[in-house]
Each structure stands twice: as structure tokens, then as C-alpha cells.
Design a protein around this motif. Structure first.
Motif, short mmCIF file in Angstrom:
data_model
loop_
_atom_site.label_atom_id
_atom_site.label_comp_id
_atom_site.label_asym_id
_atom_site.label_seq_id
_atom_site.Cartn_x
_atom_site.Cartn_y
_atom_site.Cartn_z
N ASP A 19 -2.82 13.45 0.88
CA ASP A 19 -1.92 14.55 0.50
C ASP A 19 -2.56 15.93 0.63
N GLY A 20 -3.50 16.05 1.56
CA GLY A 20 -3.95 17.38 1.97
C GLY A 20 -4.87 18.08 0.99
N ILE A 21 -5.14 19.35 1.31
CA ILE A 21 -6.20 20.08 0.60
C ILE A 21 -5.93 20.25 -0.89
N ASN A 22 -4.65 20.32 -1.28
CA ASN A 22 -4.34 20.44 -2.71
C ASN A 22 -3.95 19.09 -3.31
N SER A 23 -4.60 18.07 -2.85
CA SER A 23 -4.25 16.69 -3.19
C SER A 23 -4.07 16.44 -4.69
N ARG A 24 -2.94 15.85 -5.03
CA ARG A 24 -2.66 15.44 -6.41
C ARG A 24 -3.56 14.24 -6.77
N ILE A 25 -3.87 13.46 -5.76
CA ILE A 25 -4.70 12.26 -6.04
C ILE A 25 -6.16 12.66 -6.23
N ARG A 26 -6.63 13.62 -5.44
CA ARG A 26 -7.98 14.14 -5.68
C ARG A 26 -8.06 14.69 -7.11
N GLU A 27 -7.00 15.40 -7.50
CA GLU A 27 -6.96 15.99 -8.86
C GLU A 27 -7.00 14.89 -9.93
N THR A 28 -6.28 13.79 -9.68
CA THR A 28 -6.29 12.67 -10.62
C THR A 28 -7.71 12.10 -10.76
N ALA B 158 2.57 0.12 -6.47
CA ALA B 158 1.78 -0.34 -5.32
C ALA B 158 0.51 -1.00 -5.82
N ASP B 159 -0.12 -1.74 -4.93
CA ASP B 159 -1.41 -2.36 -5.28
C ASP B 159 -2.55 -1.37 -5.11
N ILE B 160 -2.48 -0.60 -4.03
CA ILE B 160 -3.46 0.47 -3.87
C ILE B 160 -2.73 1.72 -3.36
N VAL B 161 -3.35 2.88 -3.59
CA VAL B 161 -2.74 4.15 -3.17
C VAL B 161 -3.74 4.93 -2.33
N VAL B 162 -3.28 5.36 -1.15
CA VAL B 162 -4.10 6.17 -0.26
C VAL B 162 -3.66 7.64 -0.43
N GLY B 163 -4.59 8.46 -0.87
CA GLY B 163 -4.29 9.89 -1.06
C GLY B 163 -4.53 10.63 0.24
N ILE C 173 0.87 -1.17 0.00
CA ILE C 173 0.00 0.00 0.00
C ILE C 173 0.91 1.22 0.00
N ALA C 174 0.66 2.15 -0.92
CA ALA C 174 1.40 3.41 -0.91
C ALA C 174 0.49 4.47 -0.29
N VAL C 175 0.98 5.14 0.75
CA VAL C 175 0.27 6.28 1.33
C VAL C 175 1.01 7.52 0.85
N VAL C 176 0.30 8.41 0.17
CA VAL C 176 0.95 9.65 -0.30
C VAL C 176 0.56 10.77 0.66
N GLY C 177 1.58 11.32 1.33
CA GLY C 177 1.36 12.39 2.31
C GLY C 177 1.52 11.86 3.72
N GLY D 244 -11.25 2.81 -8.57
CA GLY D 244 -10.21 1.81 -8.89
C GLY D 244 -9.35 1.54 -7.66
N ARG D 245 -8.06 1.79 -7.80
CA ARG D 245 -7.10 1.48 -6.73
C ARG D 245 -6.71 2.71 -5.91
N LEU D 246 -7.41 3.82 -6.14
CA LEU D 246 -7.07 5.07 -5.43
C LEU D 246 -8.17 5.42 -4.44
N VAL D 247 -7.77 5.83 -3.25
CA VAL D 247 -8.75 6.21 -2.23
C VAL D 247 -8.22 7.44 -1.48
N LEU D 248 -9.14 8.31 -1.07
CA LEU D 248 -8.76 9.57 -0.41
C LEU D 248 -9.07 9.52 1.08
#
Ligand code: FAD
Length: 384
Positions: free
Chosen positions: A159-168, A152-157, A7-11, A287-291
Motif C-alpha cells: 500500500d505504498g509509501i504511506n502504508s497503513r500496514i507499515r504503520e500497524t 485472510a490467512d496472510i496480508v501483503v502490505g 491471501i489479501a494484498v492491500v494496494g 506474524g501474518r503481515l508482510v510488506l
């Protein structure tokens, strides 16, 4: 899923680190990627309610946090001009007895350092600013600004209010500026005591359109902190925050009680921060991304529960993934949202309205919550 699943946690903010620590404790292989080159003890305090302390108990840092934080007996709300008491919300022993854990106020940097110490060694990677992310049938590729990559198999976003993952997930959209700024300053409480005035351990001073929240950040009572909410028409500064001044504070709090005036006169350094939020997001995962946390439901900070919601999110996500296993992350993500959206949205609404504990209300629905023992709702919202 294969034993090597990751699991990759970004932030590595308060939410990301809590999620990673709990996922690691649950047996998952987790790496955390943080854009900052390192963390320092930046000048800010934070409240941590019993709802969060129960999560820190599970992570194994509750006792250490209790040892360094302040444990106020009350949250007082007072009229900013007359000083009249508007509410006296019992905390201290009452919180322990009634909600099952203490209520703390603490320095944010001290809290964060303690959280980070709970991560498995070598799993937090600094200087890793996520630049882009690409999902395929079997996993996710992460590309960082320094040219390195991870999979990673899944990615946890987280990364805060300006999240790159939210943007994705949802496209580029700036957060909303609320029309308020928050001033933040740390003060020497020993110097304040010499004025002969009474500086309570946790007190919020209110008038109709602004406030100052003031509290201790250490167990020994040497450090005092204030954070405000003051109307300001537009955020016309570059960067995440801007310097403020004693003069600006005097002007913003003219007519306020002598205790507040003394705080302003004792201020040596003060910054101001834009208070930002977003409308509720149409989706929390795909998909594999969650905030989680501010990437998902940022709010004005007036309930002192923004980080708490991020940490609760992390705990619920770990609980749901433990239920389903990583191979059924789709079910886990739906379960997670079904068990978080209502509570996070309610807190977001109360926090944005800035009414919390202004009058003698019962905070049990927030502080009494125990994320590990609430019955899990099924994906349809019915208790599972
Ligand atoms: P953040 O803390 O913002 O962490 C996000 C992390 O992601 C950061 O470390 C960032 O560097 C990293 N990151 C961002 N982009 C990338 C990228 N592309 N690649 C890699 N890393 C990245 N909450 C409370 O519970 N109690 C309080 O008393 C309280 N007081 C507050 C006072 C003020 C003035 C403000 C503004 C907020 C306050 N909050 C409080 C709210 C709280 O600070 C936030 O809700 C909380 O920090 C959110 O945590 P998070 O982990 O979701 O995001």
C-alpha cells in the motif's frame, strides 16, 4: 493450510498487482483491495528493465508490453549545459542478448492496465481503503473505510509509501522529504520534431544538483515524457502533487541545452511531486503481515527501479510461499526478507545518491538479475 486459504494484498499498485498475479499463478487464492475507485491513464512514464521483463514473462504479459512500449537502443547521459555525452549505456538488442530480456520505457497507465488484466477476474476490489487490521491466532480481519470487512490467512502490505500496514507494524511516522521535487510532463513528440532538433529515445540531462530524464512512452514514438529532480527546500503543498508551470521550469533549467529549452517551451501541463524516502525498516514482516515495495523500502526515483524493486519483491514473495506453503508463512517471510533486503537496500542507496548511469558503468548487476533463477539464500543468508 485449508484449501480455502486466502491471501489479501492491500494496494493494487505495480508491486501489489504483480505479487497477486504471481501468487494466483502459483495456485494461491488471492484478493486485492485497492482504495482508489478506479484506475485512469495518469500522465507519467516509467522504465522497465530486463530484470522486470523476465517477471512479466512469467505473468504472461511480456509480449503485449513489448508491443506497446518504446525499446531504446541506448540510455544516454548528457551534460545539461554543453550537451556533451557522459555515458552511452547500450540497451536494445544488447539488453536482449546480454540480460535476457528487453529494456522498455512505457506509459505507466498502459503498463498498469496490462498488469491488472493478468489478475483472475473478480479478484480486484476497488473502493476498499484499509482502515484497520487485526490479527488473531487463525487469521487476519481487515476493516475497510466503506464499512465492509474481509478475512485472510496472510496480508501483503503493498500500500505504498504511506502504508497503513507499515504503520500497524511500526507505528505512525511520516516519510522523509528529500529536499527535491520531480516535475512530470507528457509531450507531443510530433510537434517537437517540427523544431528540427533531435529528441533521443532515452536521455538524462545532468548538472551538479538537478537533472531532467526524458524518454518515449510508446512504441510508435508519438508521446514523449520528462521527469526531473530539482532542489526545493520544503514540500509546502497539500496533497500528493501540485501544479507547476512553464515559467517555473524555465527558471529551474536556466542555462540548460537548447533541446531541454525546447521541451520546456512545448510543455502544456506539468506537475511537481515531492521526492520522499524512509530509512531502512527494522522489520519487513510480523506474524501474518508482510510488506513489499514502497511500503517497505521507498526511494528517490533516480535509478528508475522503485517499481522494479516492488515487482521483484512480489516475485520473490510468491517464490518463497510456493517453497514453504501458506501454513509455514513465517518461514516464507524470513526467506523472503533474506533474499530481498540486500538488493533492495543497495538499489535504494544508489537511487537516493542519484549516480546511476551518469558515467559509463556496467548495469549488469541490476538488469541481468533473474529472480526465478538466483539460488535462494537460507534465512541465515547462506545459499540454501
Ligand atoms: P504504489 O505504486 O504507491 O501503490 C500503492 C497502492 O496502494 C496504490 O494503488 C494506493 O492507492 C493503494 N493504497 C494505499 N493505501 C491504501 C489503503 N489504506 N487501502 C487500500 N489501498 C491503499 N520506478 C521504476 O521502477 N521506474 C521508474 O521509471 C520510476 N519513475 C518514478 C518517477 C517518479 C517521479 C516517482 C515519484 C517514482 C518513480 N518510480 C519509478 C518509483 C515507483 O513509482 C514506485 O517505487 C512504485 O510505484 C512503488 O510501487 P508499490 O506498488 O510499492 O506502491
Amino acid at each position: 493450510m485449508q484449501p480455502g486459504s486466502r491471501i489479501a494484498v492491500v494496494g493494487a499498485g505495480l508491486g501489489g498487482v504483480a505479487a497477486a498475479a504471481l501468487l494466483q499463478k502459483a495456485g494461491f487464492k488471492v484478493d486485492v483491495y485497492e482504495q482508489a475507485p478506479a484506475f485512469s491513464r495518469v500522465g507519467a512514464g516509467i522504465h522497465m528493465g530486463p530484470n522486470v521483463l523476465k517477471i512479466f514473462r512469467r505473468i504472461g504479459i511480456e509480449d503485449a508490453l513489448v508491443a506497446i512500449g518504446s525499446k531504446p537502443d541506448f540510455w544516454f547521459s548528457r551534460d545539461g549545459e554543453t550537451g556533451e555525452y557522459l555515458s552511452r549505456i547500450p540497451l536494445g538488442e544488447h539488453a536482449l542478448r546480454t540480460y535476457g530480456a528487453p529494456y522498455l520505457t512505457v506509459h505507466r497507465g498502459d503498463l498498469h492496465a496490462l498488469q491488472v488484466s493478468a489478475l483472475q477476474p473478480g479478484t480486484l476490489h476497488f473502493d476498499k481503503r484499509l482502515a484497520s487490521i487485526e490479527e488473531d491466532g487463525s487469521g487476519v480481519d481487515l476493516a475497510f473505510a466503506d464499512g465492509s470487512r474481509a478475512r485472510a490467512d496472510i496480508v501483503v502490505g503493498a500500500d505504498g509509501i504511506n502504508s497503513r500496514i507499515r504503520e500497524t507494524l511500526l507505528g505512525d511516522e511520516k516519510p522523509n522529504y528529500s529536499g527535491w521535487v520531480g516535475h512530470r510532463a507528457l509531450l507531443d513528440k510530433d510537434a517537437l520534431r517540427r523544431t528540427g532538433l533531435d529528441f533521443e529515445a532515452c536521455v538524462k540531462w545532468w548538472t551538479h544538483d538537478r537533472h531532467m530524464m526524458v524518454y518515449d512512452t510508446t512504441a510508435d514514438g508519438h508521446e514523449y515524457y520528462y521527469v526531473t529532480g530539482v532542489p526545493h527546500p520544503a514540500w509546502d503543498f497539500d496533497g500528493a502533487f501540485a501544479p507547476s508551470s512553464r515559467e517555473e521550469m524555465r527558471e529551474a533549467f536556466v542555462g540548460y541545452h537548447p533541446v531541454v529549452q525546447a521541451l520546456i517551451e512545448a510543455t502544456t501541463e506539468v506537475t511537481k511531486w515531492p521526492l520522499l524516502n524512509r530509512n531502512p525498516l527494522p522489520l519487513w514482516s510480523r506474524g501474518r503481515l508482510v510488506l513489499l515495495g514502497d511500503a517497505c523500502h521507498p526511494m528517490k526515483p533516480h535509478m528508475a527501479q522503485g517499481a522494479a524493486m516492488a515487482i521483484e519483491d512480489g516475485a520473490m514473495l510468491a517464490r518463497c510461499l510456493s517453497e514453504t506453503g501458506l501454513s509455514d508463512h513465517a518461514t516464507a517471510f524470513r526467506l523472503y526478507e533474506a533474499n530481498r533486503r540486500e538488493r533492495a537496500s543497495r538499489v535504494q542507496a544508489v537511487s537516493n545518491a542519484n549516480t546511476w548511469l551518469r558515467t559509463q558503468e556496467n548495469p549488469a548487476w541490476v538488469f541481468g538479475y533473474d529472480i526465478f533463477n538466483v539460488p535462494l539464500r537460507s534465512e541465515s543468508g547462506v545459499a540454501a
